[in-house]
Design an enzyme around this catalytic site. Structure first.
Site, mmCIF file in Angstrom:
data_model
loop_
_atom_site.group_PDB
_atom_site.id
_atom_site.type_symbol
_atom_site.label_atom_id
_atom_site.label_comp_id
_atom_site.label_asym_id
_atom_site.label_seq_id
_atom_site.Cartn_x
_atom_site.Cartn_y
_atom_site.Cartn_z
ATOM 1 N N ASP A 194 0.861 -1.187 0.000
ATOM 2 C CA ASP A 194 0.000 0.000 0.000
ATOM 3 C C ASP A 194 0.893 1.231 0.000
ATOM 4 O OD1 ASP A 194 -2.332 1.794 0.462
ATOM 5 O OD2 ASP A 194 -3.348 -0.090 0.932
ATOM 6 N N HIS A 257 -2.889 3.232 -4.552
ATOM 7 C CA HIS A 257 -2.274 2.699 -3.320
ATOM 8 C C HIS A 257 -0.861 2.179 -3.585
ATOM 9 C CE1 HIS A 257 -5.655 3.157 -0.595
ATOM 10 N NE2 HIS A 257 -6.461 2.683 -1.530
ATOM 11 N N GLU A 321 -9.915 2.777 -4.958
ATOM 12 C CA GLU A 321 -9.538 4.149 -4.623
ATOM 13 C C GLU A 321 -8.345 4.663 -5.439
ATOM 14 O OE1 GLU A 321 -10.841 4.399 0.004
ATOM 15 O OE2 GLU A 321 -9.001 3.266 -0.350
HETATM 16 C C1 ACM Z 1 -10.902 -0.567 0.741
HETATM 17 O O1 ACM Z 1 -11.362 -0.560 1.887
HETATM 18 N N1 ACM Z 1 -10.257 0.482 0.264
HETATM 19 C C2 ACM Z 1 -11.047 -1.711 -0.119
#
Ligand code: ACM
Ligand code: ZN
Length: 515
Positions: A194, A257, A321
């Site tokens: 991440d 991410h 995201e």
């Molecule tokens: C997430 O909680 N961004 C998958």
């Protein structure tokens, strides 16, 4: 007369007073699908009981032996020779056509028979027996005669852990896997990368760990924070999980991410950097550049090693995201959009479709290696690849849409399955227990596309493994019943009674849990 005499003797304690033998029951979590007790003579488990196991079930026999030793301190003998009396027999029918996880547990005065359709079925029978035993200093236990017939409602029973925001060493991961096994889980979704840290060694891309595994500080604390798993550790953990019939699904989260990867290889970003491993919670605008051919090479390098390390059929490729502002102004990304003749439509922007192009490319790459991808529900936005599984997290809508398109789905809606949310107000255990995973309007084909349910554990606010356990337990007990038991078998008041017993087992193992 002799029988009566023996019965009286066995009922007398050491000092001649009547002492009842503690009794087991099958009121475990998750509750089995069928429990039939009989009034026949029970089985007495004691230190003379042997564990007979069929060839191929050595490991299961050893697990049972260890569990009983953990619970009450006796070490039962294992044997490969069938026994007439005072034996727990482990048998796998290797019935490939049937549900592999199904087992029956039959108890009479002479023996306990655990028969699985496969070794993993035997494993779940062992879990039920283990959770049935009273937790006492003594192991002389009466086990009622009867029969348990059991198999899971869902074939996918997952638990996730984010090791990027906080890192937990290999021993903690093994403990986590033990906890999943105790709750009849069969998938561990390991969120390995991440913005705040890359946590897995990739030999062809050494900077991912030499640079990407350390952030300079966390939310301004001024303290460097580092950690990653070597490939040897990964292999060892994969085997540890396999031994417990748990498949590890690695997640390499792309194309968003990815700041830890960008800090390691800045040429993978739209601006070229410089980037740093992200130092606060929440993500930046920078993501992998979708128009850069280097990005595809990078993804191939990383996923090739991932496939070598993890035998899982499923590989999680993230997709959540991913902000699009860099792509909107990046000449390379815009050129890619032109080259691919991508055009926006009323529902999706060209950049959302560009993300779809990357995700489908990775899916195709992995499909050639015999793997199937899972992506967070954002992968629906620019169109799904042919066989992608949608991991629905922003509610149930992603799953419903995926299933309508004929795709499989895994359910982790924030409303019930996000165990980073507090358990006092927002996601208390009764709410977790109330989760209805199958929309009422689904027909049987649609239902079959719901692979199962998963708990997600994001660790921004869990700096220690103690805290992780506290957030996971006992909510996982509630979710395990949603994952395993048919709804007709579930009752919250009854669950709470059963939880008292399971908590004693948590205490025995030293698990930290919310009271
Ligand atoms: C997430 O909680 N961004 C998958
Ligand atoms: Zn770009």
């Amino acid at each position: 007369m002799k029988k009566i005499f023996i019965a009286i003797i066995s009922f007398l304690g050491i000092n001649g007073t009547f002492a009842a033998i503690p009794k087991a029951d099958f009121n475990v979590i998750p509750i089995p699908q069928k429990i039939e007790l009989s009034s026949s003579t029970p089985f007495i488990l004691n230190n003379k009981t042997k564990i007979y196991y069929q060839k191929g079930l050595e490991r299961n026999a050893a697990f049972l032996q260890h569990y009983i030793e953990d619970i009450c301190g006796i070490n039962l003998k294992l044997t490969k020779i069938p026994q007439r009396n005072n034996v727990i027999s482990l048998i796998a029918e290797n019935n490939a056509a049937a549900n592999a996880e199904k087992y029956t547990l039959i108890v009479n005065k002479k023996r306990i028979h655990i028969t699985g359709n496969s070794p993993e079925g035997v494993f779940y029978g062992i879990q039920t027996l283990r959770k049935s035993l009273p937790i006492l200093q003594t192991c002389e236990v009466e086990i009622p005669a009867g029969k348990v017939e059991d198999s899971p409602r869902f074939s996918y029973r997952g638990v996730h852990l984010d090791v990027s925001r906080h890192f937990f060493p290999a021993d903690s991961i093994k403990k986590y896997i033990d906890i999943i096994a105790l709750h009849n889980g069969n998938y561990f979704h390991w969120h390995l990368t991440d913005d705040q840290g890359w946590r897995i060694e990739i030999k062809s891309r050494p900077k991912l760990t030499s640079i990407g595994s350390c952030r300079a500080q966390t939310n301004g604390d001024g303290k460097q924070y580092c950690g990653f798993y070597t490939q040897n550790e990964i292999r060892d953990i994969v085997k540890y999980a396999q031994d417990r019939y748990i498949t590890i699904i690695p997640e390499i989260d792309v194309p968003g991410h990815t700041t830890a990867a960008l800090a390691s290889y800045p040429e993978l970003g739209c601006t070229g950097g410089p980037y740093k491993v992200w130092e606060v919670w929440g993500g930046p605008a920078d993501v992998l550049c979708a128009g850069n051919s280097e990005t595809m090479n990078f993804l191939h390098d990383v996923f090739s090693e991932i496939v070598d390390l993890f035998p899982s059929k499923y590989i999680h490729i993230g997709g959540d995201e991913c902000p699009k502002e860099r792509w909107k102004v990046c000449p390379k990304c815009q050129a890619k959009i032109k080259e691919l003749r991508i055009v926006a439509d009323s529902t999706h922007s060209a950049e959302q479709k560009l993300q779809s192009y990357i995700m489908v490319s990775v899916e195709n790459f992995l499909a050639k290696k015999g793997r199937r991808v899972i992506g967070w529900d954002e992968i629906l936005e620019g169109g799904l690849g042919p066989d992608a599984i949608v991991h629905s997290w922003r509610g149930m809508e992603g799953a419903v849409e995926a299933v309508h398109q004929g795709h499989d789905a895994i359910l982790s809606p924030t409303s019930h399955c996000y165990f980073d949310y507090d358990q006092e107000e927002r996601t208390p255990i009764d709410k977790v227990y109330s989760f209805q995973p199958v929309p009422e309007e689904f027909d049987s084909t649609e239902v079959s596309h719901i692979l199962g349910v998963q708990a997600n554990v994001w660790t921004e606010y869990m700096p220690t493994f103690e805290r992780v356990q506290y957030m996971l337990l006992p909510r996982l007990a509630a979710l395990s019943e949603v994952q395993w038991s048919e709804p007709e078998r579930m009752n919250y008041t009854d669950f709470l009674h059963r939880l008292t017993h399971l908590s004693q087992l948590y205490d025995k193992y030293g698990y930290n849990y919310a009271k």
